[in-house]
Each structure stands twice: as C-alpha cells, then as structure tokens.
Design a protein around this motif. Structure first.
Motif, PDB file in Angstrom:
ATOM      1  N   ALA A   5       0.826  -1.202   0.000  1.00  0.00           N
ATOM      2  CA  ALA A   5       0.000   0.000   0.000  1.00  0.00           C
ATOM      3  C   ALA A   5       0.862   1.254   0.000  1.00  0.00           C
ATOM      4  N   VAL A   6       0.459   2.230  -0.780  1.00  0.00           N
ATOM      5  CA  VAL A   6       1.109   3.537  -0.783  1.00  0.00           C
ATOM      6  C   VAL A   6       0.335   4.432   0.180  1.00  0.00           C
ATOM      7  N   VAL A   7       1.021   5.053   1.126  1.00  0.00           N
ATOM      8  CA  VAL A   7       0.373   5.864   2.148  1.00  0.00           C
ATOM      9  C   VAL A   7       0.531   7.347   1.817  1.00  0.00           C
ATOM     10  N   PRO A   8      -0.332   8.205   2.404  1.00  0.00           N
ATOM     11  CA  PRO A   8      -0.203   9.645   2.174  1.00  0.00           C
ATOM     12  C   PRO A   8       1.174  10.151   2.564  1.00  0.00           C
ATOM     13  N   THR A   9       1.630  11.149   1.858  1.00  0.00           N
ATOM     14  CA  THR A   9       2.966  11.658   2.111  1.00  0.00           C
ATOM     15  C   THR A   9       2.983  13.174   2.130  1.00  0.00           C
ATOM     16  N   THR A  10       3.919  13.684   2.924  1.00  0.00           N
ATOM     17  CA  THR A  10       4.235  15.112   2.862  1.00  0.00           C
ATOM     18  C   THR A  10       5.668  15.297   2.379  1.00  0.00           C
ATOM     19  N   GLU A  11       6.306  14.192   2.016  1.00  0.00           N
ATOM     20  CA  GLU A  11       7.678  14.254   1.523  1.00  0.00           C
ATOM     21  C   GLU A  11       7.699  14.843   0.117  1.00  0.00           C
ATOM     22  N   VAL A  12       8.698  15.662  -0.146  1.00  0.00           N
ATOM     23  CA  VAL A  12       8.865  16.265  -1.467  1.00  0.00           C
ATOM     24  C   VAL A  12      10.288  16.016  -1.934  1.00  0.00           C
ATOM     25  N   ALA A  13      10.432  15.396  -3.085  1.00  0.00           N
ATOM     26  CA  ALA A  13      11.763  15.198  -3.643  1.00  0.00           C
ATOM     27  C   ALA A  13      12.368  16.548  -4.007  1.00  0.00           C
ATOM     28  N   THR A  14      13.676  16.590  -4.096  1.00  0.00           N
ATOM     29  CA  THR A  14      14.356  17.835  -4.448  1.00  0.00           C
ATOM     30  C   THR A  14      14.967  17.741  -5.839  1.00  0.00           C
ATOM     31  N   THR A  15      15.198  18.895  -6.439  1.00  0.00           N
ATOM     32  CA  THR A  15      15.850  18.975  -7.741  1.00  0.00           C
ATOM     33  C   THR A  15      16.645  20.272  -7.809  1.00  0.00           C
ATOM     34  N   THR A  16      17.676  20.278  -8.629  1.00  0.00           N
ATOM     35  CA  THR A  16      18.488  21.487  -8.788  1.00  0.00           C
ATOM     36  C   THR A  16      18.170  22.219 -10.085  1.00  0.00           C
ATOM     37  N   GLU A  17      17.342  21.591 -10.928  1.00  0.00           N
ATOM     38  CA  GLU A  17      17.011  22.208 -12.211  1.00  0.00           C
ATOM     39  C   GLU A  17      15.514  22.100 -12.474  1.00  0.00           C
ATOM     40  N   ALA A  18      14.970  23.137 -13.090  1.00  0.00           N
ATOM     41  CA  ALA A  18      13.546  23.140 -13.395  1.00  0.00           C
ATOM     42  C   ALA A  18      13.229  22.305 -14.632  1.00  0.00           C
ATOM     43  N   GLY A  19      14.191  22.201 -15.542  1.00  0.00           N
ATOM     44  CA  GLY A  19      13.950  21.456 -16.764  1.00  0.00           C
ATOM     45  C   GLY A  19      12.770  22.040 -17.529  1.00  0.00           C
ATOM     46  N   THR A  20      11.854  21.175 -17.955  1.00  0.00           N
ATOM     47  CA  THR A  20      10.669  21.639 -18.697  1.00  0.00           C
ATOM     48  C   THR A  20       9.490  21.914 -17.769  1.00  0.00           C
ATOM     49  N   GLY A  21       9.711  21.821 -16.434  1.00  0.00           N
ATOM     50  CA  GLY A  21       8.627  22.026 -15.492  1.00  0.00           C
ATOM     51  C   GLY A  21       8.301  23.496 -15.273  1.00  0.00           C
ATOM     52  N   VAL A  22       7.306  23.728 -14.449  1.00  0.00           N
ATOM     53  CA  VAL A  22       6.858  25.075 -14.102  1.00  0.00           C
ATOM     54  C   VAL A  22       7.294  25.368 -12.667  1.00  0.00           C
ATOM     55  N   VAL A  23       7.924  26.533 -12.456  1.00  0.00           N
ATOM     56  CA  VAL A  23       8.412  26.914 -11.134  1.00  0.00           C
ATOM     57  C   VAL A  23       7.344  27.737 -10.418  1.00  0.00           C
ATOM     58  N   VAL A  24       7.054  27.337  -9.164  1.00  0.00           N
ATOM     59  CA  VAL A  24       6.118  28.086  -8.327  1.00  0.00           C
ATOM     60  C   VAL A  24       6.820  28.443  -7.027  1.00  0.00           C
ATOM     61  N   GLU A  25       6.328  29.472  -6.356  1.00  0.00           N
ATOM     62  CA  GLU A  25       6.953  29.951  -5.122  1.00  0.00           C
ATOM     63  C   GLU A  25       5.913  30.090  -4.031  1.00  0.00           C
ATOM     64  N   CYS A  26       6.285  29.697  -2.807  1.00  0.00           N
ATOM     65  CA  CYS A  26       5.410  29.830  -1.649  1.00  0.00           C
ATOM     66  C   CYS A  26       5.705  31.150  -0.941  1.00  0.00           C
TER      67      CYS A  26
END
Length: 476
Positions: free
Chosen positions: A395-416
């Motif tokens: 079973a996959v359980v709920p998570t608050t973990e967030v993987a990290t990355t050093t590059e945005a690549g083709t993704g969209v960057v958002v800020e809190c």
C-alpha cells in the motif's frame, strides 16, 4: 541540542473543533503532526540550516496555534469523538434471477467510494483502502488512507477521495496528498467537486462549499437532516436530505428552489440537465436542474441506496436495500430487476455497457448491462462470477515528503509566499503565467520562501487560480 516536543489541542463544545497539533524539534528538523484527536493525523518534516532556525520556526508555529485558541494538553487524556458511518443492514434480494456479474473483487470492508473512467476503476472502503483495477478486474495498485473512505469523486482529470477524518486526498498521483481539510465541526456525509470548489453535505442536513485554498465560501442550513446527496456543476449545488432536494447558487449560496421527495434522500446523481435522487421511499426522482420540477419517478421495491444513469439519462439504474439492482427506461418503465449476489449497492457508476457497484459486503462488482446479457439473465442464464484474487500489493500511504531537484527542466516553477496571519500562498514564477493567481497546492508541504517545480499547471475553468498536475519537487 535535546529534542523538544509541544502538544496542543483545540476542543470546542458540541459540534465544534476537536483536533490536535504537535511540534517536535530535533536538531535542525521540525516535525509537525496534526489531525482529529485520537486519529493518526498527518505528519510533515522541514529541515532548516541550523538548530536555531529550527527552534525559531517551531516557536512561530506554536504561537500561531495559540492565537487560534489551541491550549497545551496531555496526549490521550481527551477522548476522540465518534465518526458517523453509514451503518445500514442489507437484506436478501427478492428478485428471481441474478444479475450477470462478470467479476467481483472483495475488499474486506463495506465500500462506498467508486470511480470509473476509460482506463481504470477505483474502489474505497471503510478501512481506508483505495484499490485500483483495470476493466477486466486486474488489481494494479493500492493506497492506504488513514480513515474510512466516504466517496471518490472526479473533477475533470483530478480524482479525490473523501475520508472520515475530514481530509480529502488527491489520489491521482504516485502517492496520495491532502488536497482539502474540512473543518472538524462538519460531520461529513458526502462530497462532490466542480472546478476546484468542494461541496459538502453533512449529518445535520447542512451544505457547505469550500474553495481551492480550503476557505469556506458559504454554508446553508436546511429544513432536513442526514444529507447524503450533494452534486455540483458550474451553476448550482444540488443538496439532498431527509426533507427533499434543494438547489443553491454556486457563487453565493442563494436558494434557487426546493423540492419535496417521497422519503428522505439517500443518494444523488446528476446529468447535464437533471439530478436524480434515490430515496428511502423506494423511489428515484428525476428532477430538473432549472426549476426543481420532478420530471420522472422510477419505482423500486425497497429503499434506494444508490443510482446512476447511462447515455445522458437514456437508462436509469438503481440499487436498493435488498441486494437488488434495477434498470429503467428514461420514461420510468421498469426494464428489469435482478439480484446482485454480493450485497446492496452503496454506490454505482455506469461505463461502456457495464454497471460497476460497490456494496455492503465490501465487493466491487462489474455487471454486464448490455441488452443481450440482460435478456439472458432474465431467463436465468448468467456467466459464472469470476472472483478476483486478493492482491499482494504494498500500500502507498499519504505523504508530505517532497523530492528535491536542482534544475527546473521543462517544469513550471512556483513559489510559496507568506502573506501574513499564517496564510501561505503559492504563485507561478515561470514567465507566461498569471503571477497574481494562486496555485492549488498541498498545504502540508508549503514552506515560506521555498520554490517548487511541478510538471504543469492548468487554469481553472472559471479562472483566478491554477491547478497542479504531476509530481512536486522542491527546487534547491
């Protein structure tokens, strides 16, 4: 530096809040756990640059909760409040013949939640299991949520599971994440969602709408109790309870109409122009969305636990409290009545000549409702039911973990961004998007000043905010 732990509770009289909040500082890590008193709750950890910064962050979090009325408490002294679950006895069918069930998967606990699309079938039960299957009955995945699943609803391509603990989880990704946290003073019975706006019906007969930032838009009291029906579209919220069905304007909650039904409403369905209310009076009423007129009534032989339609209302299906399913023509003529072989259908959905039901004995069953199959079933010829073997899937359980990355690549960057008063909001940084719009983003992974990369963002149909699709990674 030794570990420090601060445990707070907020418990109000009557139907008010009844929840806890715990902060643990261990070196540079700050771990927050929160939820309903007595429940496992949600946990998230943030790592800071120094122990001093971790301690300062924890102090800020505790102070914010104290301002909201939380008090220091001893865990385990105050007892949890009971959660309302739909406990209804299912009786044996009175139908002479059985429905042509193609396959059946036993989840192990009463099941309410179901969702079907062209690729998959989801079922959620009272143990918190959400199982993913394909249309042949092969189990492809499993989530384990902290509390029983009340319903599974879709909003465009986003899929959500509403749970007894008041949390609504996004179950469309690699792991479930909390998308909405419904206030503790609402005892949820059913949920629906349209364009990011969540509709909630509750045990007291009330109706509440919540926006993409978990903030209540409006709430309406009704003249009924036990509200098991809520359906949402772009114009209105359709709300069914013990006294009938009411419609409220989606924007401000103004009552548009009310219609008395034969018996209390136990389930609701909707199509483009109509809503369908299954009742304890053995009826399914087809009600015009425009003015509340009852257009057609479909007569069953026992209380109706669930209903659904095919091809924009061409056929109407119903499941009653006696382990029976029905099919009606649009004009109300009963076409057939057949036994389910696996309990009473708490919820159902039609897809491509198949009727998928979830039942009181915890089964997900796929019924062949093609004309040929039903004609054969009416004279007693049905296929041998294939029982899907229990899957040994982790079973996959709920998570608050967030993987990290050093590059945005083709993704969209958002800020809190911290807007003060404990309000953390997320905005798009990548050029070409509306920088002033909020992004619907899991609250329990937000860190002020942090930037994240998401696969894509999409504007809501009504505008004003974006919705995230794909995985979330923290940009470091």
């Amino acid at each position: 530096m030794p570990e420090t732990r601060t445990y707070l509770e907020l418990s109000e009289e009557g139907d008010g809040a009844h929840k806890y909040y715990e902060v643990v500082v261990d070196g540079v890590d700050v771990t927050v756990t929160y939820g309903r008193i007595g429940a496992k709750g949600q946990t998230g950890t943030v790592t800071h640059a120094t122990p001093e910064k971790a301690a300062a962050d924890a102090k800020k979090k505790v102070a914010a909760k104290l301002r909201k009325g939380y008090e220091a408490a001893v865990q385990g002294v105050r007892q949890p409040r009971a959660i309302t679950r739909r406990e209804i006895v299912s009786r044996p069918t009175t139908a002479r013949n059985s429905a042509p069930v193609l396959w059946r998967y036993r989840t192990g606990s009463s099941a309410f939640g179901i969702f079907v699309d062209s690729e998959r079938v989801l079922v959620g039960n009272q143990r918190g299991d959400v199982w993913f299957l394909d249309h042949t009955g092969v189990v492809t995945g499993r989530y384990q949520l902290p509390n029983g699943v009340k319903c599974i609803v879709a909003d465009d391509s986003w899929i959500y599971a509403g749970c007894d603990n008041g949390n609504v989880y996004d179950v469309g990704g690699k792991a479930p994440r909390v998308a909405y946290e419904i206030t503790d003073n609402i005892d949820i019975y059913w949920l629906d969602i349209h364009d990011g706006v969540l509709g909630v019906s509750d045990s007291n007969g009330g109706c509440t709408t919540i926006d993409h930032e978990d903030e209540s838009l409006w709430a309406a009291a009704t003249n009924g109790t036990g509200a098991w029906m809520v359906r949402c579209d772009e114009n209105a919220i359709f709300h069914g309870h013990s006294a009938g069905v009411q419609a409220f304007a989606a924007g401000d909650g103004k009552e548009l109409w009310r219609t008395k039904t034969r018996g209390g409403v136990l389930f609701g369905w909707q199509e483009k122009d109509d809503v369908y209310a299954g009742t304890s009076g053995n009826k399914v009423h087809r009600i015009a969305k425009s003015d509340g007129t009852i257009r057609t009534t479909y007569d069953c032989d026992a209380s109706v636990f669930s209903c659904a339609t095919a091809e924009n209302g061409k056929y109407v299906f119903a499941g009653d409290s006696s382990s029976t399913v029905y099919c009606f023509a649009e004009d109300g003529k009963r076409l057939w009545k057949l036994g389910t072989t696996c309990g009473s259908a708490y919820s159902m959905q039609y897809h491509d000549e198949r009727l998928y039901i979830v039942t009181t004995d915890g089964s997900l069953a796929c019924i062949d409702v093609s004309e040929a199959a039903i004609e054969a079933a009416q004279v007693g010829t049905v296929p041998q039911v294939r029982d899907v073997k229990a899957a040994t899937i982790e079973a996959v359980v709920p998570t608050t973990e967030v993987a990290t990355t050093t590059e945005a690549g083709t993704g969209v960057v958002v800020e809190c961004v911290d807007q003060g008063g404990g309000r953390l909001r997320v905005h798009v940084v990548t050029a070409g998007y509306e920088s002033g719009w909020n992004v619907q983003f899991p609250k329990n992974v937000r860190v002020a000043g942090a930037r994240y990369v998401v696969d894509s963002v999409h504007p809501a149909d009504r505008g004003g905010f974006y919705r995230v699709r794909g995985e979330i990674r923290r940009l470091v």
